[in-house]
Design a protein around this motif. Sequence first.
Motif, mmCIF file in Angstrom:
data_model
loop_
_atom_site.group_PDB
_atom_site.id
_atom_site.type_symbol
_atom_site.label_atom_id
_atom_site.label_comp_id
_atom_site.label_asym_id
_atom_site.label_seq_id
_atom_site.Cartn_x
_atom_site.Cartn_y
_atom_site.Cartn_z
ATOM 1 N N ALA A 26 0.843 -1.199 0.000
ATOM 2 C CA ALA A 26 0.000 0.000 0.000
ATOM 3 C C ALA A 26 0.878 1.248 0.000
ATOM 4 O O ALA A 26 0.616 2.226 -0.713
ATOM 5 C CB ALA A 26 -0.925 -0.005 1.213
ATOM 6 N N HIS A 27 1.964 1.209 0.786
ATOM 7 C CA HIS A 27 2.882 2.337 0.859
ATOM 8 C C HIS A 27 3.526 2.599 -0.496
ATOM 9 O O HIS A 27 3.619 3.738 -0.956
ATOM 10 C CB HIS A 27 3.953 2.060 1.919
ATOM 11 C CG HIS A 27 4.697 3.280 2.361
ATOM 12 N ND1 HIS A 27 5.755 3.793 1.637
ATOM 13 C CD2 HIS A 27 4.536 4.114 3.402
ATOM 14 C CE1 HIS A 27 6.208 4.872 2.247
ATOM 15 N NE2 HIS A 27 5.478 5.099 3.323
ATOM 16 N N GLU A 28 3.907 1.509 -1.138
ATOM 17 C CA GLU A 28 4.555 1.594 -2.451
ATOM 18 C C GLU A 28 3.602 2.234 -3.483
ATOM 19 O O GLU A 28 3.988 3.131 -4.249
ATOM 20 C CB GLU A 28 4.915 0.168 -2.860
ATOM 21 C CG GLU A 28 5.961 0.011 -3.927
ATOM 22 C CD GLU A 28 6.151 -1.485 -4.218
ATOM 23 O OE1 GLU A 28 5.911 -1.886 -5.355
ATOM 24 O OE2 GLU A 28 6.495 -2.238 -3.280
ATOM 25 N N ILE A 29 2.350 1.783 -3.460
ATOM 26 C CA ILE A 29 1.354 2.321 -4.401
ATOM 27 C C ILE A 29 1.146 3.819 -4.148
ATOM 28 O O ILE A 29 1.105 4.619 -5.077
ATOM 29 C CB ILE A 29 0.011 1.554 -4.268
ATOM 30 C CG1 ILE A 29 0.181 0.114 -4.768
ATOM 31 C CG2 ILE A 29 -1.094 2.255 -5.033
ATOM 32 C CD1 ILE A 29 -0.972 -0.813 -4.390
ATOM 33 N N ALA A 30 1.062 4.190 -2.869
ATOM 34 C CA ALA A 30 0.835 5.602 -2.540
ATOM 35 C C ALA A 30 2.041 6.454 -2.957
ATOM 36 O O ALA A 30 1.874 7.545 -3.520
ATOM 37 C CB ALA A 30 0.561 5.753 -1.046
#
Lengths: 84, 84
Positions: free
Chosen positions: A55-59
Amino acid sequence: MYKATVNVTLRKSILDPQGKAAHHALQNLGMKEIDSVRIGKLIEMDIDAENKERAHEIAENACAQLLANEVMEDYNVTIHENSE
Amino acid sequence: MYKATVNVTLRKSILDPQGKAAHHALQNLGMKEIDSVRIGKLIEMDIDAENKERAHEIAENACAQLLANEVMEDYNVTIHENSE
């Protein structure tokens, strides 16, 4: 489902006319204690990812590609579990 | 000197066209995992007050009088000691 909160702020060296205008208006309202105002963006995203790291990577990706202008702005991403 | 951080977000019931546009653009970039985007304001103020409570009061005042539109927006104020 995760909730990403992204703070996007203008870099310190960049003039912030919107903040300056707000500061000036607050002075006119008598709030002399306020010394400076800077206005940035707060972006909230719901992200469907298998884990917090993903999720962090996508954000981060969304910021780099679209949401923030890295020349003028700094951003930081926080991921929370979505309780809703 | 205190630093106030104010998060101003649109109320849930209010349509956010800026967020919708960003969401749509992210979908077009292939980021299908992002389910919703909402964009608010992040306001940082330096406040010259005798204590934290007074700084909070000044920041709340600034929001109520100028920075936020209470009909459409929610805000929350956080006060930190300014380390700079």
